[in-house]
Motif scaffolding. Structure first.
Motif, PDB file in Angstrom:
ATOM      1  N   VAL A  51       0.818  -1.218   0.000  1.00 26.81           N
ATOM      2  CA  VAL A  51       0.000   0.000   0.000  1.00 26.81           C
ATOM      3  C   VAL A  51       0.851   1.266   0.000  1.00 26.81           C
ATOM      4  CG1 VAL A  51      -2.075  -1.005   1.017  1.00 26.81           C
ATOM      5  CG2 VAL A  51      -0.273  -0.116   2.523  1.00 26.81           C
ATOM      6  N   GLU A  52       2.062   1.193   0.565  1.00 25.32           N
ATOM      7  CA  GLU A  52       2.933   2.375   0.570  1.00 25.32           C
ATOM      8  C   GLU A  52       3.327   2.794  -0.846  1.00 25.32           C
ATOM      9  OE1 GLU A  52       3.177   0.525   4.542  1.00 25.32           O
ATOM     10  OE2 GLU A  52       3.370  -0.254   2.501  1.00 25.32           O
ATOM     11  N   GLU A  53       3.243   1.876  -1.802  1.00 24.55           N
ATOM     12  CA  GLU A  53       3.544   2.211  -3.197  1.00 24.55           C
ATOM     13  C   GLU A  53       2.274   2.282  -4.038  1.00 24.55           C
ATOM     14  OE1 GLU A  53       6.669  -0.126  -4.970  1.00 24.55           O
ATOM     15  OE2 GLU A  53       7.737  -0.303  -3.066  1.00 24.55           O
ATOM     16  N   GLY A  54       1.463   1.228  -3.998  1.00 22.22           N
ATOM     17  CA  GLY A  54       0.261   1.194  -4.826  1.00 22.22           C
ATOM     18  C   GLY A  54      -0.734   2.280  -4.465  1.00 22.22           C
ATOM     19  N   PHE A  55      -0.950   2.485  -3.180  1.00 24.76           N
ATOM     20  CA  PHE A  55      -1.948   3.473  -2.781  1.00 24.76           C
ATOM     21  C   PHE A  55      -1.463   4.893  -3.033  1.00 24.76           C
ATOM     22  CE2 PHE A  55      -5.413   5.223  -0.179  1.00 24.76           C
ATOM     23  CZ  PHE A  55      -6.443   4.437  -0.654  1.00 24.76           C
ATOM     24  N   ILE A  56      -0.155   5.100  -2.941  1.00 24.40           N
ATOM     25  CA  ILE A  56       0.404   6.417  -3.281  1.00 24.40           C
ATOM     26  C   ILE A  56       0.209   6.686  -4.772  1.00 24.40           C
ATOM     27  CG2 ILE A  56       2.498   7.811  -3.406  1.00 24.40           C
ATOM     28  CD1 ILE A  56       1.349   7.391  -0.560  1.00 24.40           C
ATOM     29  N   LYS A  57       0.417   5.667  -5.628  1.00 25.30           N
ATOM     30  CA  LYS A  57       0.168   5.823  -7.064  1.00 25.30           C
ATOM     31  C   LYS A  57      -1.298   6.194  -7.300  1.00 25.30           C
ATOM     32  CE  LYS A  57       1.521   2.741 -10.041  1.00 25.30           C
ATOM     33  NZ  LYS A  57       2.121   3.557 -11.119  1.00 25.30           N
ATOM     34  N   TYR A  58      -2.182   5.541  -6.565  1.00 24.49           N
ATOM     35  CA  TYR A  58      -3.618   5.793  -6.691  1.00 24.49           C
ATOM     36  C   TYR A  58      -3.959   7.224  -6.279  1.00 24.49           C
ATOM     37  CZ  TYR A  58      -8.604   4.394  -6.373  1.00 24.49           C
ATOM     38  OH  TYR A  58      -9.964   4.261  -6.538  1.00 24.49           O
ATOM     39  N   ILE A  59      -3.412   7.670  -5.165  1.00 19.88           N
ATOM     40  CA  ILE A  59      -3.635   9.044  -4.702  1.00 19.88           C
ATOM     41  C   ILE A  59      -3.110  10.042  -5.732  1.00 19.88           C
ATOM     42  CG2 ILE A  59      -2.914  10.766  -2.992  1.00 19.88           C
ATOM     43  CD1 ILE A  59      -2.988   8.499  -0.883  1.00 19.88           C
ATOM     44  N   ASN A  60      -1.917   9.784  -6.263  1.00 17.51           N
ATOM     45  CA  ASN A  60      -1.335  10.706  -7.243  1.00 17.51           C
ATOM     46  C   ASN A  60      -2.176  10.772  -8.518  1.00 17.51           C
ATOM     47  OD1 ASN A  60       0.757  11.357  -5.520  1.00 17.51           O
ATOM     48  ND2 ASN A  60       2.180   9.864  -6.385  1.00 17.51           N
ATOM     49  N   TRP A  61      -2.735   9.625  -8.923  1.00 18.64           N
ATOM     50  CA  TRP A  61      -3.620   9.632 -10.096  1.00 18.64           C
ATOM     51  C   TRP A  61      -4.842  10.498  -9.818  1.00 18.64           C
ATOM     52  CZ3 TRP A  61      -8.742   8.084 -10.606  1.00 18.64           C
ATOM     53  CH2 TRP A  61      -9.250   8.139 -11.910  1.00 18.64           C
ATOM     54  N   TYR A  62      -5.436  10.355  -8.633  1.00 19.21           N
ATOM     55  CA  TYR A  62      -6.598  11.153  -8.264  1.00 19.21           C
ATOM     56  C   TYR A  62      -6.263  12.643  -8.251  1.00 19.21           C
ATOM     57  CZ  TYR A  62     -10.787   8.509  -7.029  1.00 19.21           C
ATOM     58  OH  TYR A  62     -11.955   7.811  -7.085  1.00 19.21           O
ATOM     59  N   LYS A  63      -5.110  12.985  -7.706  1.00 22.96           N
ATOM     60  CA  LYS A  63      -4.720  14.397  -7.652  1.00 22.96           C
ATOM     61  C   LYS A  63      -4.579  14.969  -9.059  1.00 22.96           C
ATOM     62  CE  LYS A  63      -2.476  14.734  -3.136  1.00 22.96           C
ATOM     63  NZ  LYS A  63      -1.229  15.041  -2.401  1.00 22.96           N
ATOM     64  N   SER A  64      -3.961  14.188  -9.953  1.00 23.40           N
ATOM     65  CA  SER A  64      -3.794  14.649 -11.325  1.00 23.40           C
ATOM     66  C   SER A  64      -5.137  14.780 -12.031  1.00 23.40           C
ATOM     67  CB  SER A  64      -2.896  13.669 -12.094  1.00 23.40           C
ATOM     68  OG  SER A  64      -2.802  14.034 -13.453  1.00 23.40           O
ATOM     69  N   PHE A  65      -6.007  13.784 -11.858  1.00 26.40           N
ATOM     70  CA  PHE A  65      -7.318  13.814 -12.511  1.00 26.40           C
ATOM     71  C   PHE A  65      -8.149  14.986 -11.985  1.00 26.40           C
ATOM     72  CE2 PHE A  65     -11.657  12.708 -13.473  1.00 26.40           C
ATOM     73  CZ  PHE A  65     -11.578  12.054 -14.695  1.00 26.40           C
ATOM     74  N   SER A  66      -8.123  15.188 -10.680  1.00 27.06           N
ATOM     75  CA  SER A  66      -8.920  16.269 -10.095  1.00 27.06           C
ATOM     76  C   SER A  66      -8.380  17.648 -10.496  1.00 27.06           C
ATOM     77  CB  SER A  66      -8.967  16.143  -8.572  1.00 27.06           C
ATOM     78  OG  SER A  66      -7.672  16.301  -8.004  1.00 27.06           O
ATOM     79  N   LYS A  67      -7.088  17.740 -10.703  1.00 31.64           N
ATOM     80  CA  LYS A  67      -6.500  19.010 -11.139  1.00 31.64           C
ATOM     81  C   LYS A  67      -7.019  19.413 -12.518  1.00 31.64           C
ATOM     82  CE  LYS A  67      -2.018  21.220 -12.025  1.00 31.64           C
ATOM     83  NZ  LYS A  67      -0.548  21.019 -12.024  1.00 31.64           N
TER      84      LYS A  67
END
Length: 349
Positions: A322-338
């Motif tokens: 989760v320290e890698e996969g969930f961070i990737k997921y969060i970063n995708w959300y941040k980019s999409f929401s931006k």
């Protein structure tokens, strides 16, 4: 890891393939040289669902955007999409006979336990009826059928890593139907010698999911400045699994003859508490707080699934804690929401 020569030109029909798991799998197969074909009615947990009673679903506009991105990615990758209702026996029969697949990956189902318990008729119709049709079409053709079950078939875990040979005691409509489907598939193997693989995933997460599982709910709340909520004390562990690890397991099941007539846990293989997942989110979104509510009594107490069998027979090794996969997921959300800020407004303010 993958034998690319064996994948090249391999025709894979993905039933329910425009969904979260299916479109990610199709894109990965295409990239590796296989020939994926997506079959989907686009109704269950898809564009049809979110455009019906649009005003009643506060997430509809956001999830329609996710689904449209899935369809754009499939189209750009030149992946075939047949839009049919898999409950229609003649339609799915014609589609599969046209594709002539080496493997069918069956994903068509109601993919949410709470929704299944509230609407058992639709759950049976879209989950068991669709499977019955696929099994009947493929039963005498030697086509390898890969079925997506769930860790929910185990019921309450016993505190140890749960292996595939553990006695299953599912709770609620969703778990019962998944376990019943497994037995139906095994029955088709016994009667018609149909080759199968059953996959039991757990706590999936990743880009363009619309099921709003716990991790997704955390991220979406945090992005719009809302606090996080956990049903229960949050100490319960779930075997959170990133989508790229799951697709690795599916592709290995397609390639490896050792997968035939076997059941596999395809997860990360180590449970983490829901509180720990919340802490990752709160670290990335300072100021967000955590609250606890009463736990749903129909949700089994789960934990780690043993992946020893998949490692031994398939060579499966997950890559994303989760320290890698969930961070990737969060970063995708941040980019999409931006790039789609109008879809991420706090509806309560």
């Amino acid at each position: 890891m993958f034998d690319l020569e064996k994948l090249k030109g391999k025709r894979v029909a993905i039933v329910g393939g425009a969904g979260f798991i299916g479109h990610n799998l199709a894109l990965q197969l295409k990239e590796l040289g296989a020939e994926p074909h997506v079959i989907d009615g686009l109704q269950v947990n898809n564009i049809g669902y979110y455009t019906t009673d649009y005003e009643k679903n506060i997430n509809a506009e956001r999830y329609i955007a996710f689904i449209n991105e899935r369809l754009t990615l499939l189209r750009n990758a030149r992946i075939s999409l047949k839009v049919i209702d898999v409950r229609d026996y003649h339609a799915i029969s014609h589609a599969l006979n046209d594709i002539k697949p080496h493997t069918v990956v069956h994903l068509a189902a109601i993919a949410h336990a709470n929704r299944s318990n509230k609407d058992p008729f639709s759950t049976f119709d879209h989950s068991m009826r669709t499977l019955e049709n696929v099994l009947d079409v493929t039963r005498s053709q030697g086509i390898h059928v890969i079925y997506f079950s769930s860790s929910m078939v185990y019921g309450n875990f016993d505190g140890e890593a749960v292996a595939e040979d553990r006695v299953c005691n599912p709770m609620g409509i969703y778990g019962a139907l998944k376990y019943g489907a497994e037995k139906l598939i095994i029955g088709y193997n016994q009667v018609f010698n149909l080759p199968y693989t059953i996959i039991r995933p757990s706590a999936l997460y990743g880009e363009r999911c619309v099921s709003r599982r716990v991790g997704q709910a955390f991220i979406e709340n945090a992005i719009v400045g809302e606090d996080l909520t956990i049903n229960g004390d949050g100490k319960e562990g779930l075997d959170f699994t990133y989508i790229n690890d799951l697709t690795q397991g599916i592709i290995l099941s397609i390639l490896k003859p050792e997968s035939i007539n076997q059941i596999f846990n395809i997860t990360y293989g180590a449970a983490r508490s829901i509180n720990q997942l919340a802490e990752i989110v709160m670290d990335k979104f300072p100021g967000i707080k955590l609250h606890h509510k009463i736990r749903d009594g129909l949700m089994p107490e789960r934990g780690t699934l043993s992946i020893d069998k998949a490692q031994k027979l398939l060579g499966y090794y997950p890559q994303y804690p989760v320290e890698e996969g969930f961070i990737k997921y969060i970063n995708w959300y941040k980019s999409f929401s931006k790039h789609n800020s109008k879809l991420f407004k706090n509806k309560s303010k």
